[in-house]
Write an enzyme that holds these catalytic residues in place. Structure first.
Site, PDB file in Angstrom:
ATOM      1  N   HIS A 102       0.777  -1.111   0.137  1.00  0.00           N
ATOM      2  CA  HIS A 102       0.079   0.022   0.262  1.00  0.00           C
ATOM      3  C   HIS A 102       0.981   1.269  -0.024  1.00  0.00           C
ATOM      4  O   HIS A 102       0.610   2.313  -0.489  1.00  0.00           O
ATOM      5  CB  HIS A 102      -0.956  -0.158   1.163  1.00  0.00           C
ATOM      6  CG  HIS A 102      -1.778   1.249   1.509  1.00  0.00           C
ATOM      7  ND1 HIS A 102      -1.717   2.329   2.549  1.00  0.00           N
ATOM      8  CD2 HIS A 102      -2.727   1.975   0.853  1.00  0.00           C
ATOM      9  CE1 HIS A 102      -2.105   3.300   2.527  1.00  0.00           C
ATOM     10  NE2 HIS A 102      -2.917   2.968   1.478  1.00  0.00           N
ATOM     11  N   GLU A 127       2.166   1.832  -3.308  1.00  0.00           N
ATOM     12  CA  GLU A 127       0.903   2.599  -4.253  1.00  0.00           C
ATOM     13  C   GLU A 127       1.001   4.126  -4.061  1.00  0.00           C
ATOM     14  O   GLU A 127       0.905   4.601  -5.117  1.00  0.00           O
ATOM     15  CB  GLU A 127      -0.203   1.735  -3.733  1.00  0.00           C
ATOM     16  CG  GLU A 127      -1.649   2.396  -4.377  1.00  0.00           C
ATOM     17  CD  GLU A 127      -2.645   2.621  -3.699  1.00  0.00           C
ATOM     18  OE1 GLU A 127      -3.105   3.950  -3.471  1.00  0.00           O
ATOM     19  OE2 GLU A 127      -3.335   1.850  -2.825  1.00  0.00           O
ATOM     20  N   HIS A 128       1.075   4.450  -2.913  1.00  0.00           N
ATOM     21  CA  HIS A 128       1.085   5.973  -2.906  1.00  0.00           C
ATOM     22  C   HIS A 128       2.275   6.380  -3.492  1.00  0.00           C
ATOM     23  O   HIS A 128       2.281   7.530  -3.998  1.00  0.00           O
ATOM     24  CB  HIS A 128       1.334   6.320  -1.108  1.00  0.00           C
ATOM     25  CG  HIS A 128      -0.014   6.164  -0.479  1.00  0.00           C
ATOM     26  ND1 HIS A 128      -0.417   7.392   0.286  1.00  0.00           N
ATOM     27  CD2 HIS A 128      -1.179   5.410  -0.341  1.00  0.00           C
ATOM     28  CE1 HIS A 128      -1.581   7.331   0.894  1.00  0.00           C
ATOM     29  NE2 HIS A 128      -2.042   6.034   0.302  1.00  0.00           N
ATOM     30  N   GLU A 179      -3.834   8.111   7.086  1.00  0.00           N
ATOM     31  CA  GLU A 179      -4.757   7.478   6.487  1.00  0.00           C
ATOM     32  C   GLU A 179      -5.117   5.996   7.447  1.00  0.00           C
ATOM     33  O   GLU A 179      -6.244   6.084   7.640  1.00  0.00           O
ATOM     34  CB  GLU A 179      -4.171   6.841   5.058  1.00  0.00           C
ATOM     35  CG  GLU A 179      -5.225   5.882   4.365  1.00  0.00           C
ATOM     36  CD  GLU A 179      -4.722   5.452   2.985  1.00  0.00           C
ATOM     37  OE1 GLU A 179      -3.550   5.548   2.761  1.00  0.00           O
ATOM     38  OE2 GLU A 179      -5.804   4.569   2.451  1.00  0.00           O
TER      39      GLU A 179
END
Lengths: 444, 453
Positions: free
Chosen positions: B78, B81-82, B158
């Site tokens: 994840h 991904e950012h 997040e």
């Protein structure tokens, strides 16, 4: 309604960013159709896709609920699929489910928005059931009690959800005692005091043929969509007794409110009075908001708060148009220790916009993004029919889809910068924080 | 938020386009002009035309997700991904997003346990641009320590927003961990906080080089474009990327018999209790995949909507719950879970609620399902699937998700037929296999009675 809520948690797909997509267009061919029964329908025919979407807007949303019966609209709408005509709740829901018909009934502050989606082959049955729900809801007592308890349960949950709570309190602070301060779902006392008789009154007097906007998209002919709409809606009462809502006064000074909650991250909602949808400067304000916080990964707020400082995952702003009021609303969520820094940066960005405006380069980029992205709004039948209703609700004209990018392109640097001054200098800012924020001066 | 919801719905209700029927009536046969190609470097390409509006959805799916995060480095997929938005040599400093926006595009990305996806929706004429950008960042990512460090803060925010601020999300995170034990599905996709804090530039780049390869990627294009033209463009931009021939070790994951089968938590930030039970269940491509269609139907019959058994029984008739249902995601690389839940009406004794919950499950195993229930569920699943014809984004997600977990376009084509052919005995075989209390984990989340101001 609530059935799917847990799924969101189970399937932990994470997305990079929740941007507030605001745009649209494609030169869809919109036809204005008057049905034999007298309904005006804005229609886009799309022959290649065997799905039909119908959207309806009724004037008069939750703001029209009596002060002591807040939640009347939400309770009534949530009961529309709980039995209608000769069908009890179970029979009605089974008929809908067996054909995978999709119905939505939602209340906003000024409008009720309802929609129907069906596979074209099921259209007769879908329109029949949808019409029954709107014109002959049964409001059986067991269903009233059950749905009421579900709404009360939602209200209780929302009171402990920081995001919803922040938003609720923000509207309260912005609108005081005006009906816009209320939330559409209603209040505990309001819901408890609604009787079956009130719901029948709602059906007889709050939604009717005189106050209706209809949009549709599908692969069928104009005459067939007309006949289907007539079959579904002919049983509506002619008029309504919706009352006009008073104009609300804007707050006169900045307002900061903190609601303590033991959570690691503070949630803030901020915003101010903006322009109404019919203001000649609306498009300039629209572009201004895009540059400020509406433009996904490229907005000023995104850059300053998230990208350059790592202070938030989510930071955004958007314009909201109510009948007599426009709003610019934003949000940010930052760990308690740094929420004051996020809010200072946001305030600073607002004052920079007000004092210095935007650059020609930013304006050009924003115009390209907004005009180039208009077509993306027409991806599904439902998005088309919803757009057709919005165009009518907002008085935009049937040629809006063709003209909209011209409106955007006509905005000049001086237009947008004067709107920035008009909107952002000396306009009271309302901010609500939920969490355990540090370093915020609570005396404000 | 909308995206998450969207995904959960398509994944739950799953796949395919077809012209079949359930029982009596025939469905319109949507002509589905799908083109599929595997390039020389191993990259798979799927193109589906959709003509409503003049744009395309362009997606790149990598077959890597949260389950591939190394031990102690949860959240790495994840995090990458950012960071994929940060820049390359040719397109540094967020140029990617600027170019997409300036050309009227919208974009985003997502990470699941099984895959990571990137997408743009943009005018058809701009497809070459986004292909060039995606092909570029498949191999040319440039990261500095400063960029990595700032984005780590964003991801921690997040995590706070999604998990730490929400008692329900924290509860499910713990329950998932208990259920899956050391199976990688038990690790949160966003990562444990302490793991995220330790992720650095080297971790990210090593992971990127290993997993972001053409043979591990699927490109999906759905929209207003000639399929042959889209395929040509895909060849032009993606073919030059060299395969890396990284060998991914196939690990045999198992969901162990739980040693603790119950998790009970209380929070003063809740207003109603939740009861939830997880059972290990096969997906379409893990072992015993032939029972996946039966489980989809079982999930629908038991708890797919407000006409389903659990809702009728627990919400409408017994008035013990505000909602009740099932969840089952058959599009997964590994053994997954079948879940049942109820949200208990405030004021109802949790023991009474749990008895009714258990009773509903017991009745299913004892008496099975009816013909009426089965036929109705088949119709709903297949017709719901037909709605995807309405949305290019949905079509792209269906094909991308299926291929990313190792399914084929043929699997999607045959899905409706599989559903149609399921018999009552199949459902019961699947139910008896999966709905086994000894292998289940139960979670009880309750509001604490403590006074909340």
């Amino acid at each position: 309604m609530k059935v799917y809520s847990l799924l969101n948690i189970f399937i932990l797909l994470t997305v990079f960013f929740l941007s507030v997509f605001s745009i649209t267009t494609h030169a869809a061919n919109v036809e204005r159709v008057i049905s034999p029964g007298g309904f005006e329908i804005w229609y886009v025919r799309e022959k290649s896709i065997p799905v039909i979407a119908l959207s309806i807007g009724f004037i008069g949303g939750s703001s029209s609920d009596p002060i002591n019966k807040q939640g009347l609209t939400s309770l009534a709408l949530n009961l529309l699929n709980e039995g209608a005509g000769d069908l009890d709740d179970k029979q009605f829901q089974k008929a809908v489910a067996d054909k995978a018909i999709r119905m939505r009934f939602r209340s906003g502050r000024d409008f009720i928005r309802v929609s129907l989606q069906t596979l074209s082959k099921n259209r007769e049955e879908a329109f029949r059931l949808f019409g029954l729900a709107l014109t002959k809801p049964r409001f059986d007592l067991p269903a009233i009690n059950r749905v009421r308890s579900q709404l009360l349960s939602d209200i209780a949950a929302q009171a402990k959800d920081p995001q919803t709570l922040a938003s609720r309190r923000w509207y309260k602070a912005m609108f005081g005692n005006h009906p816009y301060s209320r939330s559409s779902i209603g209040t505990v006392n309001g819901l408890m005091s609604i009787s079956r008789n009130d719901l029948q009154e709602f059906r007889n007097n709050r939604i009717g043929k005189s106050d209706i906007f209809i949009g549709a998209s599908g692969n069928i002919s104009v005459s067939e969509i007309s006949a289907l709409v007539d079959s579904a809606l002919s049983g509506l009462p002619d008029g309504t007794n919706n009352s006009r809502i008073d104009i609300s006064l804007p707050p006169s000074v900045d307002h900061l409110e903190i609601i303590d909650m033991e959570i690691p991250q503070s949630i803030a909602v901020f915003g101010l009075r903006s322009l109404t949808r019919d203001d000649p400067d609306f498009y300039a304000a629209y572009i201004l908001n895009y540059i400020l916080g509406g433009g996904g990964f490229t907005s000023r707020l995104y850059k300053e708060v998230r990208e350059n400082r790592g202070l938030a995952y989510s930071v955004y702003s958007y314009l909201q148009s109510l009948n007599d009021v426009g709003l610019l609303v934003g949000g940010v969520a930052t760990r308690n220790e740094a929420i004051s820094e996020s809010l200072s940066i946001i305030k600073h960005e607002l004052s920079l916009l007000s004092n210095l405006g935007v650059t020609q380069g930013e304006l050009d980029d924003a115009k390209q993004a907004i005009t180039g992205g208009f077509a993306l709004r027409f991806g599904t039948g439902l998005s088309v029919s919803e757009m057709l209703v919005s165009m009518q609700v907002q008085g935009l004209g049937i040629d809006y889809i063709q003209k909209r990018n011209d409106y955007i392109n006509a905005v000049t640097l001086s237009d947008i910068n004067s709107v920035a001054r008009r909107l952002l200098s000396n306009t009271p800012l309302v901010t609500v924080i939920v969490g355990s924020p540090k370093g915020i001066n609570r005396a404000n | 938020m909308s995206l998450i919801k969207f995904f959960s719905i398509i994944i739950i209700s799953s796949l395919v386009f077809v012209d079949f029927c359930t029982g009596e009536e025939a469905y319109d046969a949507p002509k589905f002009d799908l083109k599929y190609s595997k390039l020389n470097n191993g990259l798979q390409v799927v193109v589906v035309p959709h003509r409503r509006a003049p744009f395309v959805v362009h997606m790149v799916w990598y077959r890597v997700g949260g389950m591939d995060d190394p031990v102690g480095k949860s959240g790495l997929s994840h995090f990458l991904e950012h960071l994929m938005f940060k820049g390359t040599k040719d397109y540094p400093d967020g140029m990617f997003s600027k170019l997409v926006a300036r050309n009227g595009g919208r974009e985003n990305a997502f990470t699941s346990a099984d895959f990571t996806g990137y997408f743009q929706r943009i005018s058809s004429a701009k497809l070459p641009l986004v292909m060039e950008l995606e092909a570029d960042r498949m191999t040319n990512l440039v990261l500095t320590n400063e960029v990595v460090s700032l984005e780590r803060s964003v991801v921690l925010e997040e995590r706070s927003a999604r998990i730490d601020n929400s008692p329900k999300a924290k509860f499910f995170e713990e329950l998932n961990k208990l259920f899956y034990s050391d199976h990688p599905y038990g690790v949160p996709i966003v990562g444990w906080r302490s793991d995220i804090e330790g992720l650095d530039r080297e971790d990210v780049l090593n992971f990127y080089r290993k997993h972001y390869t053409p043979e591990n990627a699927i490109v999906v294009i759905v929209g207003d474009i000639e399929p042959e033209k889209a395929l040509d463009l895909a060849r032009k931009y993606y073919q030059p990327i060299k395969p890396k021939n990284v060998q991914h070790k196939k690990i045999e994951y198992r969901i162990k018999q739980p040693t603790i089968s119950r998790l009970e938590l209380k929070s003063k930030r809740l207003s109603e209790a939740t009861i939830v039970r997880f059972y290990p269940a096969p997906s379409y491509i893990s072992g015993m995949s032939n029972i996946a269609p039966s489980l989809e139907l079982l999930a629908e019959i038991l708890g797919g909507n407000i006409t389903s058994r659990l809702y009728r029984d627990l919400v409408v008739e017994k008035k013990l719950a505000t909602s009740a249902g099932t969840f089952y995601n058959p599009v997964a690389r590994e053994l997954t879970k079948f879940g049942i839940y109820m949200s208990v009406l405030s004021g109802v004794d949790i023991k009474v609620a749990e008895q009714a919950f258990d009773n509903a499950i017991r009745l299913l195993l004892e008496n099975g399902v009816t013909d009426l229930e089965l036929n109705s569920a088949k119709k709903r699943l297949i017709q719901n699937f037909l709605y995807s014809l309405d949305s290019p984004t949905t079509i792209a997600n269906i094909y991308g998700g299926a291929l990313a977990v190792g399914m084929t376009p043929e699997d999607i084509d045959q899905w409706s037929l599989k559903i149609k052919n399921i018999q009552k005995t199949d459902i019961m075989r699947a139910a008896n296999l999966v709905i086994d209390e000894k292998r289940s984990v139960t979670g009880i989340l309750q509001p604490s009675t403590e006074y909340l101001r």
